[in-house]
Scaffold this active site. Structure first.
Site, PDB file in Angstrom:
ATOM      1  N   ASP A  72       0.832  -1.203   0.000  1.00  0.00           N
ATOM      2  CA  ASP A  72       0.000   0.000   0.000  1.00  0.00           C
ATOM      3  C   ASP A  72       0.870   1.257   0.000  1.00  0.00           C
ATOM      4  O   ASP A  72       2.016   1.227   0.453  1.00  0.00           O
ATOM      5  CB  ASP A  72      -0.917  -0.025   1.232  1.00  0.00           C
ATOM      6  N   HIS A  98       2.725   3.442  -8.917  1.00  0.00           N
ATOM      7  CA  HIS A  98       2.450   2.022  -9.186  1.00  0.00           C
ATOM      8  C   HIS A  98       3.608   1.376  -9.947  1.00  0.00           C
ATOM      9  O   HIS A  98       3.979   0.241  -9.656  1.00  0.00           O
ATOM     10  CB  HIS A  98       1.147   1.871  -9.978  1.00  0.00           C
ATOM     11  N   LEU A 154      11.001 -20.030  -4.745  1.00  0.00           N
ATOM     12  CA  LEU A 154       9.966 -19.266  -4.036  1.00  0.00           C
ATOM     13  C   LEU A 154       8.570 -19.546  -4.607  1.00  0.00           C
ATOM     14  O   LEU A 154       8.369 -19.556  -5.818  1.00  0.00           O
ATOM     15  CB  LEU A 154      10.266 -17.765  -4.180  1.00  0.00           C
TER      16      LEU A 154
END
Ligand code: IPE
Ligand code: IPE
Ligand code: MG
Length: 235
Positions: A12, A29, A123
Protein backbone atom coordinates in the site's frame (compact mmCIF):
# COMPACT_ATOMS: atom_id res chain seq x y z
CA UNK A 1 16.27 -15.83 13.81
CA UNK A 2 13.12 -17.73 12.87
CA UNK A 3 12.18 -16.99 9.28
CA UNK A 4 8.42 -17.10 8.69
CA UNK A 5 7.58 -19.72 6.10
CA UNK A 6 4.85 -17.61 4.51
CA UNK A 7 4.77 -13.81 4.37
CA UNK A 8 1.73 -11.97 2.96
CA UNK A 9 2.04 -8.30 2.03
CA UNK A 10 -0.54 -5.57 1.39
CA UNK A 11 1.50 -3.35 -0.90
CA UNK A 12 0.00 0.00 0.00
CA UNK A 13 0.95 3.64 -0.42
CA UNK A 14 2.05 3.84 -4.06
CA UNK A 15 -0.26 6.79 -4.71
CA UNK A 16 0.73 8.79 -1.62
CA UNK A 17 4.42 8.10 -2.25
CA UNK A 18 4.12 9.45 -5.81
CA UNK A 19 2.16 12.49 -4.64
CA UNK A 20 4.84 13.31 -2.09
CA UNK A 21 7.28 13.47 -5.01
CA UNK A 22 4.95 15.64 -7.11
CA UNK A 23 4.37 12.74 -9.50
CA UNK A 24 1.17 11.08 -10.82
CA UNK A 25 -0.25 8.04 -8.95
CA UNK A 26 0.61 5.68 -11.80
CA UNK A 27 4.29 6.57 -11.41
CA UNK A 28 3.96 5.24 -7.87
CA UNK A 29 2.45 2.02 -9.19
CA UNK A 30 5.22 1.47 -11.68
CA UNK A 31 7.92 2.08 -9.04
CA UNK A 32 5.98 -0.21 -6.72
CA UNK A 33 6.04 -2.99 -9.34
CA UNK A 34 9.82 -2.58 -9.74
CA UNK A 35 10.26 -2.78 -6.00
CA UNK A 36 8.24 -5.98 -5.90
CA UNK A 37 10.79 -7.68 -8.14
CA UNK A 38 13.59 -6.67 -5.79
CA UNK A 39 11.74 -7.72 -2.61
CA UNK A 40 10.81 -11.06 -4.16
CA UNK A 41 14.46 -11.93 -4.59
CA UNK A 42 15.36 -10.60 -1.14
CA UNK A 43 12.56 -12.62 0.46
CA UNK A 44 13.77 -15.82 -1.15
CA UNK A 45 17.39 -15.16 -0.19
CA UNK A 46 16.25 -14.68 3.41
CA UNK A 47 14.70 -18.14 3.38
CA UNK A 48 11.02 -17.22 2.96
CA UNK A 49 9.26 -20.04 1.11
CA UNK A 50 5.90 -18.42 0.28
CA UNK A 51 5.28 -14.77 -0.56
CA UNK A 52 1.72 -13.59 -1.28
CA UNK A 53 1.12 -10.03 -2.47
CA UNK A 54 -2.01 -7.96 -2.99
CA UNK A 55 -1.83 -6.23 -6.37
CA UNK A 56 -5.42 -5.27 -7.11
CA UNK A 57 -8.57 -5.70 -5.05
CA UNK A 58 -12.13 -6.34 -6.20
CA UNK A 59 -12.83 -2.82 -4.85
CA UNK A 60 -10.01 -1.16 -6.82
CA UNK A 61 -12.18 -1.03 -9.99
CA UNK A 62 -13.86 1.99 -8.34
CA UNK A 63 -10.75 4.11 -8.92
CA UNK A 64 -10.58 6.57 -11.82
CA UNK A 65 -10.61 5.12 -15.33
CA UNK A 66 -7.16 6.57 -15.91
CA UNK A 67 -5.69 4.87 -12.86
CA UNK A 68 -7.34 1.49 -13.55
CA UNK A 69 -6.19 1.58 -17.20
CA UNK A 70 -2.68 2.45 -16.07
CA UNK A 71 -2.69 -0.41 -13.56
CA UNK A 72 -3.90 -2.90 -16.19
CA UNK A 73 -1.13 -1.77 -18.56
CA UNK A 74 1.35 -2.22 -15.76
CA UNK A 75 0.04 -5.72 -14.94
CA UNK A 76 0.48 -6.66 -18.61
CA UNK A 77 4.13 -5.70 -18.63
CA UNK A 78 4.71 -6.99 -15.08
CA UNK A 79 3.29 -10.42 -16.00
CA UNK A 80 5.55 -10.67 -19.05
CA UNK A 81 8.61 -9.72 -17.01
CA UNK A 82 7.54 -12.14 -14.29
CA UNK A 83 7.55 -15.05 -16.78
CA UNK A 84 11.26 -14.34 -17.32
CA UNK A 85 12.13 -13.77 -13.66
CA UNK A 86 10.24 -16.90 -12.62
CA UNK A 87 12.40 -18.89 -15.03
CA UNK A 88 15.60 -17.19 -13.90
CA UNK A 89 14.85 -17.45 -10.15
CA UNK A 90 13.03 -20.83 -10.21
CA UNK A 91 9.82 -19.19 -8.81
CA UNK A 92 6.50 -20.97 -8.87
CA UNK A 93 3.74 -18.41 -9.45
CA UNK A 94 0.07 -18.79 -8.53
CA UNK A 95 -2.69 -16.28 -9.17
CA UNK A 96 -5.35 -15.55 -6.53
CA UNK A 97 -8.59 -13.82 -7.42
CA UNK A 98 -11.15 -13.93 -10.20
CA UNK A 99 -9.37 -13.46 -13.54
CA UNK A 100 -12.61 -13.41 -15.59
CA UNK A 101 -13.04 -9.63 -15.20
CA UNK A 102 -9.60 -8.98 -16.70
CA UNK A 103 -8.98 -8.44 -20.42
CA UNK A 104 -8.49 -11.69 -22.32
CA UNK A 105 -4.87 -11.01 -23.23
CA UNK A 106 -4.00 -10.41 -19.58
CA UNK A 107 -5.86 -13.57 -18.56
CA UNK A 108 -3.81 -15.46 -21.12
CA UNK A 109 -0.46 -14.10 -19.94
CA UNK A 110 -1.39 -14.90 -16.35
CA UNK A 111 -2.21 -18.46 -17.40
CA UNK A 112 1.11 -18.69 -19.26
CA UNK A 113 2.90 -17.41 -16.17
CA UNK A 114 1.29 -20.04 -13.92
CA UNK A 115 1.72 -22.84 -16.46
CA UNK A 116 5.34 -22.04 -17.34
CA UNK A 117 6.39 -21.85 -13.69
CA UNK A 118 4.39 -24.73 -12.21
CA UNK A 119 7.32 -27.14 -11.88
CA UNK A 120 9.70 -24.59 -10.34
CA UNK A 121 10.91 -25.41 -6.86
CA UNK A 122 12.11 -22.04 -5.53
CA UNK A 123 9.97 -19.27 -4.04
CA UNK A 124 6.21 -19.87 -4.10
CA UNK A 125 4.93 -16.51 -5.25
CA UNK A 126 1.19 -15.76 -5.12
CA UNK A 127 -0.16 -12.64 -6.80
CA UNK A 128 -3.65 -11.50 -5.82
CA UNK A 129 -5.23 -9.65 -8.72
CA UNK A 130 -8.93 -8.79 -8.84
CA UNK A 131 -8.88 -10.50 -5.46
CA UNK A 132 -11.31 -9.97 -2.59
CA UNK A 133 -11.60 -12.33 0.32
CA UNK A 134 -15.39 -12.19 0.37
CA UNK A 135 -15.53 -12.82 -3.37
CA UNK A 136 -13.12 -15.77 -2.96
CA UNK A 137 -15.30 -17.27 -0.22
CA UNK A 138 -18.48 -16.84 -2.28
CA UNK A 139 -16.82 -18.43 -5.33
CA UNK A 140 -15.65 -21.31 -3.13
CA UNK A 141 -19.15 -21.79 -1.72
CA UNK A 142 -20.60 -21.90 -5.23
CA UNK A 143 -18.15 -24.62 -6.30
CA UNK A 144 -18.77 -26.60 -3.13
CA UNK A 145 -22.54 -26.24 -3.46
CA UNK A 146 -22.32 -27.55 -7.03
CA UNK A 147 -20.35 -30.59 -5.79
CA UNK A 148 -22.92 -31.22 -3.05
CA UNK A 149 -25.72 -30.95 -5.58
CA UNK A 150 -23.95 -33.41 -7.89
CA UNK A 151 -23.62 -35.85 -4.97
CA UNK A 152 -19.82 -35.58 -5.05
CA UNK A 153 -19.60 -34.24 -1.49
CA UNK A 154 -21.93 -35.31 1.32
CA UNK A 155 -22.86 -32.36 3.60
CA UNK A 156 -21.40 -34.14 6.62
CA UNK A 157 -18.02 -34.37 4.88
CA UNK A 158 -17.68 -30.55 4.88
CA UNK A 159 -14.86 -29.58 7.23
CA UNK A 160 -12.59 -26.56 7.52
CA UNK A 161 -9.92 -28.47 5.58
CA UNK A 162 -12.30 -29.49 2.83
CA UNK A 163 -13.61 -25.95 2.48
CA UNK A 164 -10.08 -24.50 2.38
CA UNK A 165 -9.46 -26.78 -0.61
CA UNK A 166 -12.03 -24.75 -2.57
CA UNK A 167 -10.29 -21.43 -1.92
CA UNK A 168 -7.81 -19.86 -4.37
CA UNK A 169 -5.08 -20.59 -1.81
CA UNK A 170 -5.50 -24.38 -1.85
CA UNK A 171 -2.00 -25.97 -1.71
CA UNK A 172 -0.66 -22.85 0.05
CA UNK A 173 -0.16 -22.89 3.84
CA UNK A 174 -1.70 -20.01 5.83
CA UNK A 175 0.52 -16.93 6.20
CA UNK A 176 2.69 -16.67 9.33
CA UNK A 177 3.27 -12.94 8.97
CA UNK A 178 1.19 -10.20 7.34
CA UNK A 179 2.85 -6.90 6.50
CA UNK A 180 0.90 -3.79 5.47
CA UNK A 181 2.90 -0.79 4.33
CA UNK A 182 2.02 2.91 4.45
CA UNK A 183 0.28 3.28 7.77
CA UNK A 184 -3.24 1.91 7.32
CA UNK A 185 -4.19 -0.79 9.80
CA UNK A 186 -6.93 -2.78 8.13
CA UNK A 187 -7.24 -5.88 5.95
CA UNK A 188 -9.10 -4.30 3.01
CA UNK A 189 -10.68 -7.66 2.13
CA UNK A 190 -7.37 -9.56 2.02
CA UNK A 191 -7.17 -13.27 2.94
CA UNK A 192 -9.74 -13.07 5.77
CA UNK A 193 -10.02 -16.86 6.08
CA UNK A 194 -6.29 -17.52 5.79
CA UNK A 195 -5.11 -14.82 8.26
CA UNK A 196 -7.08 -16.26 11.21
CA UNK A 197 -3.89 -16.91 13.25
CA UNK A 198 -1.34 -14.78 11.42
CA UNK A 199 0.86 -12.19 13.19
CA UNK A 200 0.31 -8.64 11.87
CA UNK A 201 3.00 -6.02 11.26
CA UNK A 202 2.19 -2.47 10.17
CA UNK A 203 4.75 0.06 8.98
CA UNK A 204 4.46 3.68 7.84
CA UNK A 205 6.95 3.10 5.02
CA UNK A 206 5.13 3.38 1.66
CA UNK A 207 5.53 0.36 -0.64
CA UNK A 208 7.85 1.91 -3.30
CA UNK A 209 10.29 2.85 -0.51
CA UNK A 210 10.08 -0.50 1.34
CA UNK A 211 13.50 -2.22 1.42
CA UNK A 212 15.14 -5.47 2.47
CA UNK A 213 16.03 -3.74 5.77
CA UNK A 214 12.32 -3.00 6.35
CA UNK A 215 11.53 -6.65 5.68
CA UNK A 216 14.18 -7.63 8.25
CA UNK A 217 12.59 -5.28 10.79
CA UNK A 218 9.25 -7.02 10.27
CA UNK A 219 10.88 -10.43 10.72
CA UNK A 220 12.68 -9.24 13.86
CA UNK A 221 9.38 -8.06 15.31
CA UNK A 222 7.82 -11.40 14.35
CA UNK A 223 10.60 -13.14 16.29
CA UNK A 224 9.65 -11.19 19.40
CA UNK A 225 6.09 -12.47 19.27
CA UNK A 226 4.89 -15.54 21.07
CA UNK A 227 2.58 -17.30 18.68
CA UNK A 228 -0.44 -18.81 20.34
CA UNK A 229 -3.23 -20.88 18.94
CA UNK A 230 -6.14 -20.91 21.34
CA UNK A 231 -3.96 -20.00 24.32
CA UNK A 232 -1.48 -22.72 23.50
CA UNK A 233 2.06 -22.02 22.33
CA UNK A 234 3.24 -23.16 18.92
CA UNK A 235 4.55 -26.74 18.93
C1 IPE B 1 -1.40 0.29 -3.46
O1 IPE B 1 -1.18 1.66 -3.42
C2 IPE B 1 -1.58 -0.26 -4.85
C3 IPE B 1 -2.98 -0.56 -5.22
C4 IPE B 1 -3.99 -0.58 -4.40
C5 IPE B 1 -3.23 -0.88 -6.62
P1 IPE B 1 -2.38 2.70 -3.44
O2 IPE B 1 -2.73 3.00 -4.85
O3 IPE B 1 -3.51 2.22 -2.61
O4 IPE B 1 -1.71 3.97 -2.80
P2 IPE B 1 -2.37 4.93 -1.72
O5 IPE B 1 -2.80 4.05 -0.57
O6 IPE B 1 -3.51 5.63 -2.36
O7 IPE B 1 -1.26 5.85 -1.35
C1 IPE C 1 -5.72 -2.61 -0.66
O1 IPE C 1 -5.30 -1.29 -0.71
C2 IPE C 1 -5.59 -3.24 -2.01
C3 IPE C 1 -4.24 -3.41 -2.51
C4 IPE C 1 -3.13 -3.10 -1.90
C5 IPE C 1 -4.16 -4.02 -3.82
P1 IPE C 1 -6.31 -0.07 -0.91
O2 IPE C 1 -5.49 1.15 -0.83
O3 IPE C 1 -7.14 -0.26 -2.12
O4 IPE C 1 -7.26 -0.23 0.36
P2 IPE C 1 -8.05 0.84 1.20
O5 IPE C 1 -8.99 1.55 0.27
O6 IPE C 1 -7.05 1.78 1.79
O7 IPE C 1 -8.77 0.06 2.26
MG1 MG D 1 -4.06 2.43 -0.67
Amino acid sequence: MIIPQHVAIILDGNGRWAKSKGMPRNYGHSRGAKNLEVICEDAYNMGIKYLTVYLFSTENWKRSREEVDGLMRLFRSYTKTCIKTARKNNMKVRVLGDPTALDLDLQKSLKDLVESSKDNTGLNFQIAINYGSRDEIVRAIKKLAADVKADKVPIDAITEELFAGYLDTREVPDPDLLIRTSGEQRLSNYLCWQLAYTEFYFTDVPWPAFTKEDLWKAIEKYNGRERRFGGVKEE
